[in-house]
Scaffold this motif. Structure first.
Motif, mmCIF file in Angstrom:
data_model
loop_
_atom_site.group_PDB
_atom_site.id
_atom_site.type_symbol
_atom_site.label_atom_id
_atom_site.label_comp_id
_atom_site.label_asym_id
_atom_site.label_seq_id
_atom_site.Cartn_x
_atom_site.Cartn_y
_atom_site.Cartn_z
ATOM 1 N N ASP A 30 0.860 -1.183 0.000
ATOM 2 C CA ASP A 30 0.000 0.000 0.000
ATOM 3 C C ASP A 30 0.894 1.230 0.000
ATOM 4 O OD1 ASP A 30 -2.362 -1.519 0.360
ATOM 5 O OD2 ASP A 30 -1.981 -1.605 2.519
ATOM 6 N N PHE A 31 0.341 2.345 -0.423
ATOM 7 C CA PHE A 31 1.031 3.626 -0.337
ATOM 8 C C PHE A 31 0.309 4.489 0.685
ATOM 9 C CE2 PHE A 31 2.477 2.784 -4.743
ATOM 10 C CZ PHE A 31 3.816 3.084 -4.592
ATOM 11 N N ARG A 32 1.060 5.150 1.571
ATOM 12 C CA ARG A 32 0.478 6.198 2.406
ATOM 13 C C ARG A 32 0.913 7.491 1.740
ATOM 14 N NH1 ARG A 32 -2.247 6.870 6.773
ATOM 15 N NH2 ARG A 32 -1.916 4.780 7.547
ATOM 16 N N ILE A 33 -0.060 8.254 1.272
ATOM 17 C CA ILE A 33 0.232 9.499 0.571
ATOM 18 C C ILE A 33 -0.455 10.656 1.287
ATOM 19 C CG2 ILE A 33 0.674 8.467 -1.684
ATOM 20 C CD1 ILE A 33 -2.177 9.055 -2.492
ATOM 21 N N ARG A 34 0.155 11.845 1.193
ATOM 22 C CA ARG A 34 -0.402 13.057 1.810
ATOM 23 C C ARG A 34 -0.711 14.056 0.715
ATOM 24 N NH1 ARG A 34 3.487 15.333 5.685
ATOM 25 N NH2 ARG A 34 2.578 13.861 7.144
ATOM 26 N N CYS A 35 -1.928 14.564 0.701
ATOM 27 C CA CYS A 35 -2.338 15.579 -0.264
ATOM 28 C C CYS A 35 -1.570 16.860 0.021
ATOM 29 C CB CYS A 35 -3.838 15.824 -0.144
ATOM 30 S SG CYS A 35 -4.432 17.149 -1.205
ATOM 31 N N LYS A 36 -0.999 17.464 -1.022
ATOM 32 C CA LYS A 36 -0.244 18.702 -0.844
ATOM 33 C C LYS A 36 -1.165 19.922 -0.760
ATOM 34 C CE LYS A 36 4.365 17.770 -2.155
ATOM 35 N NZ LYS A 36 5.548 18.375 -2.725
ATOM 36 N N GLY A 37 -2.449 19.732 -1.028
ATOM 37 C CA GLY A 37 -3.402 20.836 -0.935
ATOM 38 C C GLY A 37 -3.942 21.002 0.474
ATOM 39 N N CYS A 38 -4.529 19.930 1.017
ATOM 40 C CA CYS A 38 -5.196 20.033 2.317
ATOM 41 C C CYS A 38 -4.469 19.300 3.440
ATOM 42 C CB CYS A 38 -6.625 19.498 2.209
ATOM 43 S SG CYS A 38 -6.727 17.742 1.803
ATOM 44 N N GLY A 39 -3.487 18.443 3.105
ATOM 45 C CA GLY A 39 -2.724 17.755 4.131
ATOM 46 C C GLY A 39 -3.318 16.434 4.598
ATOM 47 N N ARG A 40 -4.422 16.009 4.031
ATOM 48 C CA ARG A 40 -5.049 14.746 4.418
ATOM 49 C C ARG A 40 -4.166 13.578 3.997
ATOM 50 N NH1 ARG A 40 -10.086 13.164 6.653
ATOM 51 N NH2 ARG A 40 -10.646 15.287 6.164
#
Length: 64
Positions: A30-40
């Protein structure tokens, strides 16, 4: 696909906040990714992420 922790992924479809760039925090099955817009942060299966990647922006050149 050569995706490493610290890379930025430009996706085909945007996150609901409108951003298309995500930071890779963890990779494996799996990938854990963080949105660069909202940080989710989101945990997404590798197959789904690899299917939706438009471009990989590497954080640093690979060590030889």
């Amino acid at each position: 696909m050569d995706v490493r922790v610290g890379d930025t992924l430009l996706m085909k479809k945007p996150h609901p906040c409108g951003a298309k760039e995500f930071l890779v925090l963890r990779s494996g099955a799996d990938f854990r990714i963080r949105c660069k817009g909202c940080g989710r942060e989101v945990l997404v299966p590798r197959a789904k992420v690899e299917r939706n990647i438009k471009q990989i922006i590497h954080s640093e050149p690979p060590a030889l």
